[in-house]
Design a protein around this motif. Sequence first.
Motif, PDB file in Angstrom:
ATOM      1  N   VAL A   1      30.891  43.448  39.137  1.00 26.81           N
ATOM      2  CA  VAL A   1      31.834  42.290  39.650  1.00 26.81           C
ATOM      3  C   VAL A   1      33.023  42.416  38.438  1.00 26.81           C
ATOM      4  O   VAL A   1      32.761  42.124  37.112  1.00 26.81           O
ATOM      5  N   ARG A   2      34.145  42.610  38.973  1.00 25.85           N
ATOM      6  CA  ARG A   2      35.344  42.939  38.030  1.00 25.85           C
ATOM      7  C   ARG A   2      36.435  41.736  38.037  1.00 25.85           C
ATOM      8  O   ARG A   2      37.048  41.734  36.913  1.00 25.85           O
ATOM      9  N   CYS A   3      36.166  40.699  38.785  1.00 27.42           N
ATOM     10  CA  CYS A   3      37.180  39.664  38.622  1.00 27.42           C
ATOM     11  C   CYS A   3      36.686  38.302  39.443  1.00 27.42           C
ATOM     12  O   CYS A   3      35.720  38.568  40.330  1.00 27.42           O
ATOM     13  N   GLN A   4      37.114  37.157  39.210  1.00 28.24           N
ATOM     14  CA  GLN A   4      36.823  36.074  40.014  1.00 28.24           C
ATOM     15  C   GLN A   4      36.887  36.189  41.244  1.00 28.24           C
ATOM     16  O   GLN A   4      35.883  35.608  42.092  1.00 28.24           O
ATOM     17  N   THR A   5      38.095  36.562  41.838  1.00 27.00           N
ATOM     18  CA  THR A   5      38.152  36.859  43.217  1.00 27.00           C
ATOM     19  C   THR A   5      36.879  37.802  43.676  1.00 27.00           C
ATOM     20  O   THR A   5      36.222  37.245  44.900  1.00 27.00           O
ATOM     21  N   ASP A   6      36.705  38.820  43.141  1.00 30.64           N
ATOM     22  CA  ASP A   6      35.636  39.632  43.772  1.00 30.64           C
ATOM     23  C   ASP A   6      34.207  38.865  43.749  1.00 30.64           C
ATOM     24  O   ASP A   6      33.507  38.981  44.425  1.00 30.64           O
TER      25      ASP A   6
ATOM     26  N   ALA B   1      28.773  39.947  35.695  1.00 30.83           N
ATOM     27  CA  ALA B   1      28.084  39.660  36.966  1.00 30.83           C
ATOM     28  C   ALA B   1      28.072  41.052  37.707  1.00 30.83           C
ATOM     29  O   ALA B   1      28.774  42.040  37.701  1.00 30.83           O
ATOM     30  N   TYR B   2      26.922  41.349  38.250  1.00 25.59           N
ATOM     31  CA  TYR B   2      26.317  42.419  39.078  1.00 25.59           C
ATOM     32  C   TYR B   2      25.973  42.053  40.531  1.00 25.59           C
ATOM     33  O   TYR B   2      25.053  41.173  40.687  1.00 25.59           O
ATOM     34  N   PHE B   3      26.417  42.506  41.496  1.00 23.14           N
ATOM     35  CA  PHE B   3      25.969  42.450  42.674  1.00 23.14           C
ATOM     36  C   PHE B   3      25.206  43.471  43.172  1.00 23.14           C
ATOM     37  O   PHE B   3      25.198  44.923  43.008  1.00 23.14           O
ATOM     38  N   ILE B   4      23.842  43.101  43.547  1.00 21.10           N
ATOM     39  CA  ILE B   4      22.602  44.077  43.855  1.00 21.10           C
ATOM     40  C   ILE B   4      22.158  44.068  45.025  1.00 21.10           C
ATOM     41  O   ILE B   4      21.890  42.931  45.659  1.00 21.10           O
ATOM     42  N   THR B   5      21.961  45.295  45.792  1.00 17.34           N
ATOM     43  CA  THR B   5      21.194  45.213  47.126  1.00 17.34           C
ATOM     44  C   THR B   5      19.929  46.167  47.089  1.00 17.34           C
ATOM     45  O   THR B   5      20.217  47.433  46.430  1.00 17.34           O
TER      46      THR B   5
END
Length: 167
Positions: free
Chosen positions: A139-144, A21-25
Amino acid sequence: MDYPQRKLPRLKDFDYSTPGAYFITICACKKQCLFGHIVQVDPTQEPQMKYSKIGEIACKCLLDIENHYDNVKIDNWVIMPNHVHMLIQITERINPFPTVACDIPNIVGKYKAAVTRAVGNAFMHSGKVWQSSFHDHVVRCQTDYLDIWRYISGNPSKWTEDCFYIE
């Protein structure tokens, strides 16, 4: 003449085609509010984004991303007045030698190009829609992942507190 060294926007030596997963802005050019504005239709409900015509195009192109990549899912997203957030999931490596690279820079680049092209065609708009580059977070973990999911979902209700907020 020595110029200041520009900070590289991506993680050094990281393969952005890695499943995950990757968070993109992505920000609008000069952080202009091109995509619409936040409205409070009903005080008992959360504020919502009211899209401009350019915002509608940005939304349509975002929803079309999954149609171009068999191994890409948009898990969550929001289009704000002057920026876009996406939580992109690369599910697997399909082909080590694809004709269309399936990595985050390529996906984001194609999205930005599609929006720019559609805006130009619709409005004879020759100006820039986007700032160059984009921000990413691996994204490195479920919490993140869950924190980012909540952040994206709650972004319209916190617009006035947003670092990109412009009245």
